[in-house]
Design a protein around this motif. Sequence first.
Motif, mmCIF file in Angstrom:
data_model
loop_
_atom_site.group_PDB
_atom_site.id
_atom_site.type_symbol
_atom_site.label_atom_id
_atom_site.label_comp_id
_atom_site.label_asym_id
_atom_site.label_seq_id
_atom_site.Cartn_x
_atom_site.Cartn_y
_atom_site.Cartn_z
ATOM 1 N N ASP A 84 30.363 19.733 15.271
ATOM 2 C CA ASP A 84 29.691 18.507 14.850
ATOM 3 C C ASP A 84 28.434 18.245 15.672
ATOM 4 O OD1 ASP A 84 31.710 18.228 13.075
ATOM 5 O OD2 ASP A 84 32.817 16.715 14.230
ATOM 6 N N GLY A 85 28.468 18.655 16.963
ATOM 7 C CA GLY A 85 27.360 18.301 17.845
ATOM 8 C C GLY A 85 26.308 19.367 18.001
ATOM 9 N N THR A 86 26.742 20.611 18.261
ATOM 10 C CA THR A 86 25.769 21.651 18.583
ATOM 11 C C THR A 86 25.769 22.810 17.627
ATOM 12 O OG1 THR A 86 27.327 22.855 20.004
ATOM 13 C CG2 THR A 86 26.049 21.083 21.027
ATOM 14 N N GLY A 87 26.809 22.971 16.841
ATOM 15 C CA GLY A 87 26.859 24.086 15.910
ATOM 16 C C GLY A 87 27.024 25.423 16.601
ATOM 17 N N GLN A 88 27.533 25.440 17.846
ATOM 18 C CA GLN A 88 27.653 26.694 18.572
ATOM 19 C C GLN A 88 28.709 27.589 17.945
ATOM 20 O OE1 GLN A 88 29.298 24.597 22.200
ATOM 21 N NE2 GLN A 88 30.467 26.477 22.312
ATOM 22 N N VAL A 89 28.573 28.912 18.184
ATOM 23 C CA VAL A 89 29.533 29.883 17.673
ATOM 24 C C VAL A 89 30.716 29.920 18.629
ATOM 25 C CG1 VAL A 89 29.916 32.279 17.070
ATOM 26 C CG2 VAL A 89 27.692 31.220 16.632
ATOM 27 N N LEU A 90 31.913 29.654 18.113
ATOM 28 C CA LEU A 90 33.101 29.611 18.948
ATOM 29 C C LEU A 90 33.745 30.988 19.029
ATOM 30 C CD1 LEU A 90 34.652 26.311 17.566
ATOM 31 C CD2 LEU A 90 33.364 26.601 19.673
ATOM 32 N N GLY A 101 27.932 16.809 24.013
ATOM 33 C CA GLY A 101 26.926 16.796 22.959
ATOM 34 C C GLY A 101 25.532 17.210 23.389
ATOM 35 N N PRO A 102 24.594 17.262 22.421
ATOM 36 C CA PRO A 102 23.244 17.782 22.670
ATOM 37 C C PRO A 102 22.408 16.935 23.634
ATOM 38 C CG PRO A 102 23.440 16.907 20.431
ATOM 39 C CD PRO A 102 24.815 16.946 20.999
ATOM 40 N N ALA A 103 22.554 15.609 23.607
ATOM 41 C CA ALA A 103 21.764 14.777 24.527
ATOM 42 C C ALA A 103 22.156 15.089 25.975
ATOM 43 C CB ALA A 103 21.978 13.303 24.219
ATOM 44 N N HIS A 104 23.446 15.257 26.179
ATOM 45 C CA HIS A 104 23.936 15.624 27.512
ATOM 46 C C HIS A 104 23.423 17.015 27.896
ATOM 47 C CE1 HIS A 104 26.798 15.665 30.890
ATOM 48 N NE2 HIS A 104 27.046 16.927 30.567
ATOM 49 N N ALA A 105 23.407 17.930 26.940
ATOM 50 C CA ALA A 105 22.918 19.281 27.207
ATOM 51 C C ALA A 105 21.452 19.257 27.627
ATOM 52 C CB ALA A 105 23.103 20.166 25.971
ATOM 53 N N GLU A 106 20.663 18.368 27.042
ATOM 54 C CA GLU A 106 19.253 18.255 27.413
ATOM 55 C C GLU A 106 19.116 17.752 28.855
ATOM 56 O OE1 GLU A 106 15.221 18.360 27.484
ATOM 57 O OE2 GLU A 106 16.607 19.279 26.042
ATOM 58 N N LEU A 107 19.950 16.779 29.247
ATOM 59 C CA LEU A 107 19.939 16.317 30.633
ATOM 60 C C LEU A 107 20.257 17.463 31.596
ATOM 61 C CD1 LEU A 107 21.780 12.855 30.513
ATOM 62 C CD2 LEU A 107 19.385 13.271 31.117
ATOM 63 N N ASP A 111 10.496 16.622 47.988
ATOM 64 C CA ASP A 111 10.962 15.233 48.002
ATOM 65 C C ASP A 111 10.899 14.619 46.601
ATOM 66 O OD1 ASP A 111 11.341 15.520 50.698
ATOM 67 O OD2 ASP A 111 9.473 14.526 51.282
ATOM 68 N N GLU A 112 9.837 14.966 45.853
ATOM 69 C CA GLU A 112 9.741 14.483 44.472
ATOM 70 C C GLU A 112 10.913 15.007 43.633
ATOM 71 O OE1 GLU A 112 6.027 15.652 42.880
ATOM 72 O OE2 GLU A 112 4.809 14.485 44.279
ATOM 73 N N LEU A 113 11.212 16.300 43.811
ATOM 74 C CA LEU A 113 12.297 16.897 43.044
ATOM 75 C C LEU A 113 13.652 16.324 43.456
ATOM 76 C CD1 LEU A 113 11.091 20.606 43.002
ATOM 77 C CD2 LEU A 113 11.280 19.082 41.028
ATOM 78 N N ASP A 114 13.820 16.003 44.732
ATOM 79 C CA ASP A 114 15.071 15.378 45.170
ATOM 80 C C ASP A 114 15.293 14.053 44.440
ATOM 81 O OD1 ASP A 114 15.825 17.371 46.885
ATOM 82 O OD2 ASP A 114 14.921 16.450 48.659
ATOM 83 N N ALA A 115 14.223 13.286 44.290
ATOM 84 C CA ALA A 115 14.330 12.016 43.572
ATOM 85 C C ALA A 115 14.671 12.260 42.103
ATOM 86 C CB ALA A 115 13.025 11.238 43.692
ATOM 87 N N THR A 116 14.047 13.288 41.520
ATOM 88 C CA THR A 116 14.327 13.624 40.120
ATOM 89 C C THR A 116 15.767 14.063 39.949
ATOM 90 O OG1 THR A 116 12.027 14.290 39.742
ATOM 91 C CG2 THR A 116 13.685 15.133 38.209
ATOM 92 N N LEU A 117 16.260 14.913 40.870
ATOM 93 C CA LEU A 117 17.641 15.395 40.792
ATOM 94 C C LEU A 117 18.631 14.255 40.971
ATOM 95 C CD1 LEU A 117 17.298 18.715 42.822
ATOM 96 C CD2 LEU A 117 17.788 18.503 40.391
ATOM 97 N N GLU A 118 18.310 13.308 41.836
ATOM 98 C CA GLU A 118 19.194 12.154 42.030
ATOM 99 C C GLU A 118 19.272 11.329 40.751
ATOM 100 O OE1 GLU A 118 21.841 9.604 43.711
ATOM 101 O OE2 GLU A 118 21.113 11.512 44.523
ATOM 102 N N ARG A 119 18.105 11.129 40.135
ATOM 103 C CA ARG A 119 18.076 10.339 38.892
ATOM 104 C C ARG A 119 18.840 11.059 37.777
ATOM 105 N NH1 ARG A 119 14.923 11.073 34.691
ATOM 106 N NH2 ARG A 119 13.451 12.381 35.872
ATOM 107 N N LEU A 120 18.548 12.357 37.591
ATOM 108 C CA LEU A 120 19.216 13.110 36.530
ATOM 109 C C LEU A 120 20.707 13.258 36.824
ATOM 110 C CD1 LEU A 120 16.571 15.908 35.878
ATOM 111 C CD2 LEU A 120 17.162 14.022 34.350
ATOM 112 N N GLY A 121 21.054 13.497 38.106
ATOM 113 C CA GLY A 121 22.458 13.643 38.466
ATOM 114 C C GLY A 121 23.257 12.394 38.154
ATOM 115 N N THR A 122 22.665 11.244 38.414
ATOM 116 C CA THR A 122 23.343 9.977 38.104
ATOM 117 C C THR A 122 23.551 9.824 36.598
ATOM 118 O OG1 THR A 122 22.372 8.922 40.060
ATOM 119 C CG2 THR A 122 23.178 7.467 38.309
#
Length: 572
Positions: free
Chosen positions: A460-466, A153-159, A359-370
Motif C-alpha cells: 500500500d505504501g511503497t510497492g516494494q517487491v517482497l 511508509g514513504p514519508a518516513h523513508a524520505e526522512l 557543526d551544521e550537520l550535527d544540528a541537521t542530524l539532531e533535527r532529522l533524528g528527532t
Amino acid sequence: MLEEIAIENLGVIRSARVPVGSGLTVITGETGAGKTMVLTGLGLLMGGKADPATVRPGASSAVVEGRVRVADRPSVAQRVDDAGGEVDDDGTVVILRTVAAEGRSRAHLGGRSVPQGVLAEIADDLVTVHGQSDQLRLRTASRQRSALDAFAGPAHAELLAQYRDAWTERSALQAEIDDIETRAGERAREAELLRLGVAEVERVAPQPGEDVELAALVARLGNVEELRVAAQLAHDAVAGDEAAEQQENAVVSVDRARRALESVAGTDPVLARLGERLAEVGYVLADVATEISGYVEDLAADPAGLETAHARLAELGTLTRSYGETVDDVLAWASDAGLRLLDLDDGGERLLAATARRDELDATLERLGTAITASRARAAAELATAVTDELRGLAMGGASLVVDVERAEEPGPWGVDVVTFSLVAHAGAPARPLGKGASGGELSRVMLAIEVALATAAVDGTGQVLPTFVFDEVDAGVGGKAAVEVGRRLASLATRAQVVVVTHLAQVAAFADVQLVVTKSSDAGAVTVTGVREVTGDERVRELARMLSGQEDSDAARRHAVELLESSVVGR
C-alpha cells in the motif's frame, strides 16, 4: 520468485519436481512422507549448511536444482553477474546445490561454480523462512528496525534518506578533521623542512642547466695547454704556414685540385661539377681555419676563473645531493615544495571550515533524528495494533505485540533509535523479546501476523517487491475456526507475495492456489520412496478429505472438503 525445485536422492526423496505457484502453494502429505525434505532442499538452494546424512542411502550424492525469477530484483541479478553467472533471457536464474555422501558440497549459480556464501547472500532478498529450527528474519534488532521503517511508509523513508546523506557527509568531514588534527605536528615539521629547503635553493639561486655549463667550463679551463696544442695542430693542417711546415696544408691542396679541374671544365661537364664541389670544400675549410684561429687566440689560462667555477659547482652540488640529481631537478623540487607549503599552510583554514560544516550537520542530524524517532513511535503503535489484531484470529487472542522505540547509546546511519519487538504471550504475562517464550507453532503464527501487516503496508505504501515467504508448522496447536483464519491470512499475504506453506490442516490447504501432495511408497528393496505431485479437482477433494478424517473416501469428509474449498474462495 521461486518457479520450480527439482530434488534427487535427498532423504526419502529419490526424484521429485516441485512446481511453485505465484500465490499460495501448500505442501501436504502423510506424516513421514518427506514434506520436510522439500524445505531442506529449499534451504540448500538458499545457502544452508549441507548435511551428508541427508543423502539418500545408496546414492553417491544429493542434488537440488531450483529456478528463480530475478527480473524484478536487480540487486540479485547484479550479484549473479558479479559471480560470473548468467541470467536467462526470460529473467530467471538456475541455482544448483550438490551434496556428496562423503561430505563435500558444491554450489552453482547461473551456470558458474560459486561459494556457498554467495547463495546465502542472495537468499536474504529472495526467501524468508519461518519455522521452529530456522533463523527468524526479525530476530535481530537491526532487522526489526528495518521492518518498522518499511512499515512507516514513504514519508518516513524520505526522512531516513536525508538523515543517511547527512550522516555520510558528516562522517567524511570528521575523518578529515581527525586527519588534520592528528597530523598537525607532522605537517608542521614537514612545512619547516620544506621552508629550509626552499630558502637554501633561493640563496644559491641556480639557473636552468647551470651545472652542465659549469662542468664544460671547468673541463676547458683545466686543460688549456692540451687544448691549445690540439687546436694549433688542427689549424696548421688546415691552413698553416706552408713554408714553416715544409708541406702543403689542406686549403692549398684543395685549391690546387680545384684549379686543375676548372682548367678542363669546358671539356667535361663531370669534372666541372667536381670542381664546383671542391670550391665549396675550400670555403668550408677556410671558415674552419678562421674559427680555430679565433679559439686559439681566446684560449688563455684563467686560474681565478677555474677556481670560481669549481666553487660554484660545489655550491650547486649541495643542492643536487639533497633535492635532485641535476640543477633542473632541484628547480622542479623547489616548485613542488612551494605548492605543498601552500597546502600545508591552508590546514588551519580547512580545519575551521570543516569544523563549522560539521557543526551544521550535527544540528541537521539532531533535527532529522528527532523527526525519525517521532515517526517510528507512531509507526510502532500502528504496527503493534495491526499485529495484535491479526493474532486474535490466530488462536492467540490474549497475545499482543509490543514495539519499543528507545534512544540508542550512540547514533548511527539509521538514526538514534533502538527498535525492539516483544511478545506478550497472554494477558498479564511479561513482554519478552521476539523468539523467546513462545513455542514453535506460536512463533510461526506471530511471524505470520507480522508479515501480513508488513506486506500490507509495503504494497500500500511503497510497492516494494517482497520475498518468498515459507512457513513450516504455522498450524501447530491450531484447529477449527482458528485454522481457517490462519489459511485466510496466508491467502491474504499471498496476494502480495509468493507464499509456501507446509501444513497438516485441511482448513489451511483449502486456501491454496496450488496444492502439492507428498506421497511415499516402497521400491523393490523395501526402501521408502517419496514423490511430489500437484492435485486438482477431485484429487484435491480426496486429499482434503484425508486430511480432515484420514478417510479420503468418506462421503462426509468429502462434503466437508468441498465446503472448505467453496468457503475459501468466498472468504477471499
